[in-house]
Design a protein around this motif. Sequence first.
Motif, PDB file in Angstrom:
ATOM      1  N   SER A  67      63.619  48.471 -37.992  1.00  0.00           N
ATOM      2  CA  SER A  67      63.700  49.536 -37.000  1.00  0.00           C
ATOM      3  C   SER A  67      64.651  50.625 -37.494  1.00  0.00           C
ATOM      4  O   SER A  67      65.869  50.510 -37.391  1.00  0.00           O
ATOM      5  CB  SER A  67      64.189  48.980 -35.658  1.00  0.00           C
ATOM      6  N   SER A  68      64.072  51.687 -38.066  1.00  0.00           N
ATOM      7  CA  SER A  68      64.891  52.767 -38.617  1.00  0.00           C
ATOM      8  C   SER A  68      64.078  54.047 -38.698  1.00  0.00           C
ATOM      9  O   SER A  68      63.137  54.143 -39.504  1.00  0.00           O
ATOM     10  CB  SER A  68      65.413  52.399 -40.011  1.00  0.00           C
ATOM     11  N   ILE A  69      64.440  55.025 -37.884  1.00  0.00           N
ATOM     12  CA  ILE A  69      63.757  56.321 -37.927  1.00  0.00           C
ATOM     13  C   ILE A  69      64.025  57.021 -39.252  1.00  0.00           C
ATOM     14  O   ILE A  69      63.139  57.673 -39.818  1.00  0.00           O
ATOM     15  CB  ILE A  69      64.205  57.190 -36.737  1.00  0.00           C
ATOM     16  N   LEU A  70      65.249  56.868 -39.781  1.00  0.00           N
ATOM     17  CA  LEU A  70      65.590  57.494 -41.055  1.00  0.00           C
ATOM     18  C   LEU A  70      64.722  56.950 -42.184  1.00  0.00           C
ATOM     19  O   LEU A  70      64.185  57.712 -42.997  1.00  0.00           O
ATOM     20  CB  LEU A  70      67.068  57.279 -41.373  1.00  0.00           C
ATOM     21  N   LEU A  71      64.567  55.613 -42.242  1.00  0.00           N
ATOM     22  CA  LEU A  71      63.722  55.018 -43.277  1.00  0.00           C
ATOM     23  C   LEU A  71      62.268  55.458 -43.119  1.00  0.00           C
ATOM     24  O   LEU A  71      61.566  55.655 -44.109  1.00  0.00           O
ATOM     25  CB  LEU A  71      63.818  53.492 -43.228  1.00  0.00           C
ATOM     26  N   TYR A  72      61.833  55.600 -41.873  1.00  0.00           N
ATOM     27  CA  TYR A  72      60.471  56.085 -41.628  1.00  0.00           C
ATOM     28  C   TYR A  72      60.292  57.477 -42.224  1.00  0.00           C
ATOM     29  O   TYR A  72      59.319  57.742 -42.937  1.00  0.00           O
ATOM     30  CB  TYR A  72      60.210  56.113 -40.126  1.00  0.00           C
ATOM     31  N   LYS A  73      61.246  58.377 -41.970  1.00  0.00           N
ATOM     32  CA  LYS A  73      61.140  59.750 -42.480  1.00  0.00           C
ATOM     33  C   LYS A  73      61.186  59.789 -44.001  1.00  0.00           C
ATOM     34  O   LYS A  73      60.445  60.549 -44.638  1.00  0.00           O
ATOM     35  CB  LYS A  73      62.259  60.603 -41.882  1.00  0.00           C
ATOM     36  N   ILE A  74      62.054  58.972 -44.593  1.00  0.00           N
ATOM     37  CA  ILE A  74      62.155  58.931 -46.059  1.00  0.00           C
ATOM     38  C   ILE A  74      60.863  58.393 -46.663  1.00  0.00           C
ATOM     39  O   ILE A  74      60.355  58.925 -47.661  1.00  0.00           O
ATOM     40  CB  ILE A  74      63.359  58.077 -46.493  1.00  0.00           C
ATOM     41  N   THR A  75      60.315  57.336 -46.059  1.00  0.00           N
ATOM     42  CA  THR A  75      59.080  56.731 -46.577  1.00  0.00           C
ATOM     43  C   THR A  75      57.909  57.692 -46.486  1.00  0.00           C
ATOM     44  O   THR A  75      57.118  57.824 -47.429  1.00  0.00           O
ATOM     45  CB  THR A  75      58.760  55.433 -45.809  1.00  0.00           C
ATOM     46  N   VAL A  76      57.783  58.370 -45.342  1.00  0.00           N
ATOM     47  CA  VAL A  76      56.700  59.346 -45.175  1.00  0.00           C
ATOM     48  C   VAL A  76      56.835  60.464 -46.204  1.00  0.00           C
ATOM     49  O   VAL A  76      55.848  60.877 -46.830  1.00  0.00           O
ATOM     50  CB  VAL A  76      56.691  59.916 -43.740  1.00  0.00           C
ATOM     51  N   ALA A  77      58.062  60.963 -46.383  1.00  0.00           N
ATOM     52  CA  ALA A  77      58.289  62.036 -47.356  1.00  0.00           C
ATOM     53  C   ALA A  77      57.960  61.563 -48.775  1.00  0.00           C
ATOM     54  O   ALA A  77      57.344  62.304 -49.557  1.00  0.00           O
ATOM     55  CB  ALA A  77      59.741  62.511 -47.282  1.00  0.00           C
ATOM     56  N   ALA A  78      58.350  60.322 -49.106  1.00  0.00           N
ATOM     57  CA  ALA A  78      58.073  59.783 -50.449  1.00  0.00           C
ATOM     58  C   ALA A  78      56.574  59.605 -50.666  1.00  0.00           C
ATOM     59  O   ALA A  78      56.046  59.917 -51.741  1.00  0.00           O
ATOM     60  CB  ALA A  78      58.800  58.451 -50.620  1.00  0.00           C
ATOM     61  N   TYR A  79      55.882  59.109 -49.643  1.00  0.00           N
ATOM     62  CA  TYR A  79      54.433  58.920 -49.744  1.00  0.00           C
ATOM     63  C   TYR A  79      53.716  60.252 -49.954  1.00  0.00           C
ATOM     64  O   TYR A  79      52.881  60.406 -50.860  1.00  0.00           O
ATOM     65  CB  TYR A  79      53.917  58.228 -48.487  1.00  0.00           C
ATOM     66  N   LYS A  80      54.039  61.227 -49.111  1.00  0.00           N
ATOM     67  CA  LYS A  80      53.393  62.536 -49.241  1.00  0.00           C
ATOM     68  C   LYS A  80      53.732  63.197 -50.572  1.00  0.00           C
ATOM     69  O   LYS A  80      52.877  63.861 -51.184  1.00  0.00           O
ATOM     70  CB  LYS A  80      53.814  63.440 -48.073  1.00  0.00           C
ATOM     71  N   THR A  81      54.967  63.005 -51.026  1.00  0.00           N
ATOM     72  CA  THR A  81      55.374  63.551 -52.324  1.00  0.00           C
ATOM     73  C   THR A  81      54.516  62.979 -53.440  1.00  0.00           C
ATOM     74  O   THR A  81      54.047  63.704 -54.327  1.00  0.00           O
ATOM     75  CB  THR A  81      56.857  63.230 -52.598  1.00  0.00           C
ATOM     76  N   THR A  82      54.312  61.673 -53.414  1.00  0.00           N
ATOM     77  CA  THR A  82      53.515  61.007 -54.453  1.00  0.00           C
ATOM     78  C   THR A  82      52.097  61.551 -54.487  1.00  0.00           C
ATOM     79  O   THR A  82      51.572  61.877 -55.560  1.00  0.00           O
ATOM     80  CB  THR A  82      53.491  59.487 -54.205  1.00  0.00           C
TER      81      THR A  82
END
Length: 529
Positions: A268-283
């Motif tokens: 449960s982490s909104i910060l990790l969610y945002k980082i993961t989404v950003a990393a996925y879209k970046t890739t």
Amino acid sequence: MNKKNILYFAPFFLSCLYFLCQSWHFNLHDFSNAYFAALFLKIGTFDTQIYNALDFNNKIVHSGFQNIFAAYYPNTPFFAFFFLPFSFLQPAFAKLSFNIISVLLLSLVTFRCWKQFEPPAYLLLLLPLIFYIPIKTNILYGQVYFLLSYLLLAGLLALQNKKNIMGATCWGVAVLLKIFPALLVFYLFIHKQFKFILYFGLACLALLILSLSFITPTHWSYYLYDIFPLANKGILYDGFTPAAKSANMLFRNIFIYDEVLNPKPFISSILLYKITVAAYKTTIISASILYTLKNKDNLLASFSVWIMTALLLTPNQSYYAGILLLFPFVAIWQKTSKVSLKCQWFFTFVLCLCCNIPIKYFLELPLLFKFPKFWLLLFLFVMFYFLTTAADKINIKVSITIAPTVFLLLLLNSIFSVSQQSNAYVVKEKTPILITDYDHVDNKIVYYYQTPNGILPKNTDITNTLFDTTNITIKNNQIFYKEKMLTRNKGNKQKAIQVNKNEIFFLSDENRAPGFYTLRKVKITPDVN
């Protein structure tokens, strides 16, 4: 296409005709979103509340139509303007007319693909099988993706033939109907088509100005500042449904806590969610940029990569959008393709699975297995990338420059978004996606929910000792009790009622699509009693 080979096209066209006949006896389904929005635009009752599912359905009922469940969110205001001509017909005839036009346009797309890029003619026989579900759902639901396929291909061929105005207009209409084709700007920029980009922008502006005769700037402002950001976050219906089939929804289920819909996230982490989404879209975006840089001479292949990129980034991977995979399918089989026959067939097999896999059989499986369509599309993207790109062309320096830049831009865009307060649910179990009302019967709470067949009641065992609205007001979408604000979030709220000494129940679409209400509650703090 050789005239002799037109016979190969017959099964494809006949399958479309079959579903056309079926669509006449099928309900309006998704076509109702476009039709009724256009109808309200025609009669002058189109407003920003059209995006609120409950208000939209109530307006449809008040217009004399029954047993319809519609949701205009997250379509653009231009979407209603585009369908304005069909609003002059009765709903069933409007849908049939649009479907006939759509089938003709898809047939034209197919003919032009085979004529321009010359894949083997016998593959036409397989199209009804490979794209069975996309063809079926587009026609039965009255969706726009046949039209989008035509607009995107017409724009690509116009670009190839240096017909900038025609191509830019086609892509401009596509963008204003469904925002995701705007990603093609990256494609144009890398190909140094700056003149086309200028015409593309002017075409969008001209179409916007044309629509202003019916759609006010207020509608566009509301869409751009309220609706689009919400849709871009992957908020669909209840905000957690695996039916969205997208990466964003998978990440929401992994990282975002919800008392009822997702009580046990992996972390449960909104910060990790945002980082993961950003990393996925970046890739995905970085890979597409690199691919286009390395394959500038293969117009269709690099175009197909951006189509798959758009599908991978969209918050809702629908079955009907699968028809857009016709482009990578043709690209892998085009006459100039250097992909081996074995790999071509394996790619075709995976693409067929991606288009047709029935996700209903996966919804009860562990989380990672609930999103088979997303995993298949991601695999298809990776396979296409490596099958059609020479490994010795990979530029490490360019990769190191692009990826961090894209990541930082995406992360900064999301990191400053404000997290909302969450109000507790009244019913501690999954409820239908749209609760329309609630009441008390024999001191028990009863709620009512929307279905395609009308509104139905649902009894609960929740006891209430009071049902009072004294001292309760809703101002600026916040609940006040004795002039004290009790809520602090952006969700729409309706029907706030005190049900006992310490609690107020209310309908809220907090962290859901607009108008997809559920029943929530807020405590009355001692300092306001």
